[in-house]
Motif scaffolding. Structure first.
Motif, short mmCIF file in Angstrom:
data_model
loop_
_atom_site.label_atom_id
_atom_site.label_comp_id
_atom_site.label_asym_id
_atom_site.label_seq_id
_atom_site.Cartn_x
_atom_site.Cartn_y
_atom_site.Cartn_z
N VAL A 149 5.71 0.01 2.64
CA VAL A 149 6.41 1.31 2.66
C VAL A 149 5.68 2.30 1.75
O VAL A 149 5.49 3.47 2.10
CB VAL A 149 7.88 1.14 2.21
CG1 VAL A 149 8.56 2.50 2.07
CG2 VAL A 149 8.64 0.29 3.22
N GLY A 150 5.27 1.83 0.57
CA GLY A 150 4.53 2.70 -0.35
C GLY A 150 3.25 3.21 0.26
O GLY A 150 2.90 4.39 0.14
N LEU A 151 2.55 2.33 0.97
CA LEU A 151 1.29 2.71 1.62
C LEU A 151 1.53 3.77 2.70
O LEU A 151 0.79 4.77 2.79
CB LEU A 151 0.65 1.46 2.25
CG LEU A 151 -0.78 1.60 2.77
CD1 LEU A 151 -1.74 1.92 1.63
CD2 LEU A 151 -1.21 0.33 3.48
N LEU A 152 2.58 3.58 3.50
CA LEU A 152 2.90 4.55 4.56
C LEU A 152 3.24 5.92 3.96
O LEU A 152 2.80 6.95 4.47
CB LEU A 152 4.08 4.05 5.40
CG LEU A 152 3.74 3.05 6.50
CD1 LEU A 152 5.02 2.45 7.08
CD2 LEU A 152 2.93 3.70 7.61
N MET A 153 3.99 5.92 2.87
CA MET A 153 4.39 7.20 2.27
C MET A 153 3.16 7.93 1.72
O MET A 153 3.06 9.16 1.81
CB MET A 153 5.45 6.99 1.20
CG MET A 153 4.99 6.95 -0.21
SD MET A 153 6.33 6.58 -1.33
CE MET A 153 5.37 6.12 -2.75
N ILE A 154 2.22 7.17 1.15
CA ILE A 154 0.99 7.79 0.64
C ILE A 154 0.23 8.46 1.80
O ILE A 154 -0.25 9.59 1.68
CB ILE A 154 0.11 6.74 -0.07
CG1 ILE A 154 0.77 6.30 -1.38
CG2 ILE A 154 -1.29 7.29 -0.34
CD1 ILE A 154 0.15 5.07 -2.02
N VAL A 155 0.18 7.78 2.94
CA VAL A 155 -0.51 8.33 4.13
C VAL A 155 0.18 9.61 4.60
O VAL A 155 -0.47 10.63 4.86
CB VAL A 155 -0.55 7.29 5.27
CG1 VAL A 155 -1.04 7.91 6.56
CG2 VAL A 155 -1.46 6.12 4.88
N TYR A 156 1.52 9.57 4.70
CA TYR A 156 2.27 10.75 5.17
C TYR A 156 1.98 11.99 4.33
O TYR A 156 1.73 13.07 4.85
CB TYR A 156 3.79 10.49 5.12
CG TYR A 156 4.32 9.59 6.20
CD1 TYR A 156 3.62 9.38 7.38
CD2 TYR A 156 5.54 8.94 6.05
CE1 TYR A 156 4.11 8.54 8.36
CE2 TYR A 156 6.05 8.10 7.04
CZ TYR A 156 5.32 7.90 8.19
OH TYR A 156 5.80 7.08 9.16
N VAL A 157 2.03 11.81 3.01
CA VAL A 157 1.92 12.98 2.13
C VAL A 157 0.48 13.46 2.01
O VAL A 157 0.21 14.65 2.08
CB VAL A 157 2.52 12.66 0.73
CG1 VAL A 157 2.32 13.84 -0.21
CG2 VAL A 157 4.00 12.35 0.86
N THR A 158 -0.46 12.52 1.85
CA THR A 158 -1.85 12.96 1.66
C THR A 158 -2.40 13.63 2.91
O THR A 158 -3.16 14.59 2.83
CB THR A 158 -2.77 11.78 1.28
OG1 THR A 158 -2.58 10.72 2.21
CG2 THR A 158 -2.48 11.27 -0.11
N ILE A 159 -1.99 13.17 4.09
CA ILE A 159 -2.51 13.76 5.33
C ILE A 159 -1.68 14.97 5.77
O ILE A 159 -2.20 16.04 6.07
CB ILE A 159 -2.53 12.72 6.47
CG1 ILE A 159 -3.53 11.61 6.14
CG2 ILE A 159 -2.92 13.37 7.80
CD1 ILE A 159 -3.54 10.46 7.14
N GLY A 160 -0.34 14.82 5.79
CA GLY A 160 0.51 15.84 6.41
C GLY A 160 1.00 16.94 5.49
O GLY A 160 1.36 18.02 5.96
N GLY A 161 1.05 16.70 4.16
CA GLY A 161 1.60 17.70 3.25
C GLY A 161 3.04 18.04 3.61
O GLY A 161 3.76 17.24 4.22
#
Length: 541
Positions: A177-189
């Motif tokens: 879950v932590g990994l997915l959230m990092i992806v969401y924020v770093t890519i999508g803002g």
């Protein structure tokens, strides 16, 4: 009996595990597509932090609802009601009433007087570097407390569905879950996060409506029968429907209830991931409209938690719920399974759908929280304190992305420790810290012309330190072998589970005393400018 029922739940999930994994996978893929699409539209700092201020009042209201209706709302409150009846429903009331404070005191003035973060408002009439450092620190701490709850909820939920019982497996889920959230924020803002939150809000309301309808259908839409069956099945009888089952047995528990209530009602207006949502709309009018929409959507949802919680008590029973998870976090998914039939494909499909919705809830909220804390670090601490306003937009956004990675790693580590705690209780702690550190400073800054930099620092750090220290030495962390974070040691000396009763008044008091004792003369001209700007929107970004 409870063991038999739990085995039935496990066999249903085992039999239909491919379907469950497919639904989860579909949601994750869909949200990643949205995130990548939004990432391509993110070209400036305003896009990353505030979504380009392009969202309408309704869209932002939907996103606020998605941000606010977290794992605590869906999993924690349903569990608290299923186990404690009337006292569990108090969470729903507190979370909803809190929006009146946000609407009346914070939404419009904040939208008018800030740019990207709470630190912008404080720095307008105070010394920039110290107040931005304090605001950034507070934002990160509150966000991490809130993230704890979401991580704990994710671990419980996915463990139930995938049949993972080992501690190592649960920790791996928290890490995923932590990994997915990092992806969401770093890519999508902010754009990507907002769209994910809007999709999630629609899914959550639709899923909750479906379960509510099916529960009421089971009792022929007779709420009295539902409550009666819940009381009977709870093993507590009429006491289940009356105040006092959790908060009322002793003087300490009554004080705990008061402390919880104050934290819930005042905390929302100081939550960083809610405050930054007011910057995503073009005008103050749209900010007010978005809060009105949010109150309507959130209010409808919290009314439906009555059917979720009491339905789980009536149809599943506390024995099976606690056998699955001691804190009651699996009450809503188990209710979905029982409504559809524990041995049928319908039950497994309903369980998969509701669990996918709950997982969507967790992912959307952790993305919002991580964005709030990484934005505050990059904009307040990195750009304005470390680089003294000399950082380019590109450098600032890069710093926000690196901060996201760091905050994600810290959240994974702490979430693994908190996996057995009730998520509604954990979120209440975040509310207490927000109400102690952020709310007094915001209100004083907006409405008191004698407020000074020293008052702001005393208020933020005093509220933050007192609330965090009281939590660390409370029964939540140690002293209770069943529900504490550390079960085998006892170093607690503070009797209450929620620090709000002490730390919130202390935050207000320290801000007042700090300002009165300060040698700094408040800039009355700046205050007059801020007052006009916050109330009228003249000169707002």
């Amino acid at each position: 009996m409870s063991t038999t029922l739990t085995l039935a739940a496990e066999s249903a999930t085992t039999q239909h595990r491919p379907l469950i994994i497919t639904l989860f996978g579909l949601f994750v893929v869909a949200t990643l597509v949205i995130t990548v699409w939004a990432g391509r539209q993110t070209k400036s700092a305003a896009d990353f932090y505030a979504g380009g201020r392009q969202f309408t009042g309704f869209q932002n209201g939907l996103a606020i609802s998605g941000d606010y209706m977290s794992a605590a709302s869906f999993l924690g409150i349903a569990g608290a009601i299923a186990l404690f009846g009337y006292d569990g429903f108090l969470y729903s009331i507190g979370f909803l009433v809190a929006w009146l404070v946000a609407l009346l005191l914070v939404a419009e003035p904040l939208r008018n007087s800030g740019r990207f973060t709470m630190g912008d408002v404080l720095a307008y009439r105070m010394r920039q570097r110290p107040v931005r450092t304090a605001a950034g620190t507070s934002t990160i701490v509150v966000s991490i407390f809130y993230l704890l709850a979401q991580m704990a909820g994710a671990g419980v939920l996915v463990s139930l569905l995938l049949g993972i019982t080992s501690d190592g497996g649960k920790v791996a889920i928290v890490a995923l879950v932590g990994l997915l959230m990092i992806v969401y924020v770093t890519i999508g803002g902010m754009k990507g996060t907002t769209w994910v939150q809007m999709v999630k809000a629609v899914l959550l309301i639709a899923g909750t409506l479906l379960i509510t309808f099916l529960v009421l259908l089971k009792f022929h839409f007779n709420i009295s029968d539902l409550l009666g069956k819940a009381a009977e099945n709870s093993g507590k009888g009429a006491a289940f429907l009356e105040p006092g089952l959790k908060y009322g047995a002793t003087g300490t528990s009554k004080l705990d209830f008061l402390s919880l209530g104050i934290a819930l009602v005042l905390g929302t207006a100081g939550l960083p991931h809610i405050l930054i949502r007011f910057y995503t709309v073009p005008t103050a009018k749209a900010a007010r409209k978005s809060v009105n929409w949010a109150i309507g959507i959130i209010g409808a949802f919290y009314l439906m938690t009555i059917a979720l919680g009491f339905g789980a008590a009536a149809l599943v029973g506390p024995a099976e719920i606690t056998a699955s998870n001691k804190a009651g976090n699996t009450a809503a998914p188990l209710l979905a399974l029982h409504i559809g039939g524990t041995d049928s494909a319908g039950g497994a499909i309903l369980l998969a759908v509701i669990s996918a919705v709950a997982f969507a809830t967790i992912l959307a909220v952790v993305a919002g929280l991580t964005l709030a804390s990484s934005s505050s670090f990059a904009h307040d601490i990195y750009a304005n304190v470390i680089r003294k306003g000399q950082a380019s937009e590109k450098e600032e956004v890069r710093a926000a992305r690196w901060a996201t990675v760091f905050i994600g790693i810290v959240s994974i580590a702490l979430g693994a420790l908190a996996r057995d705690l009730n998520v509604a209780g954990l979120v209440a702690l975040a509310f207490a810290v927000a109400a102690s550190a952020n709310l007094p400073t915001l209100l004083y800054s907006l409405f008191w012309k004698r407020f000074t930099t020293q008052g702001a620092l005393w208020s933020i750090y005093g509220g933050l330190v007192s609330s965090v220290v009281l939590v660390l030495f409370s029964p939540v962390v140690s002293g209770n072998p069943k529900t504490s974070m550390f079960k085998t040691v006892d170093f607690h000396w503070f009797p209450l589970e929620n620090p709000g009763l002490v730390s919130i008044p202390l935050g207000f008091l320290l801000g007042w005393i700090g300002s009165l004792l300060s040698k700094e003369q408040p800039d009355k001209g700046k205050y007059a400018e801020l007052e006009v700007k916050s109330l009228t929107g003249v000169g707002a970004h």
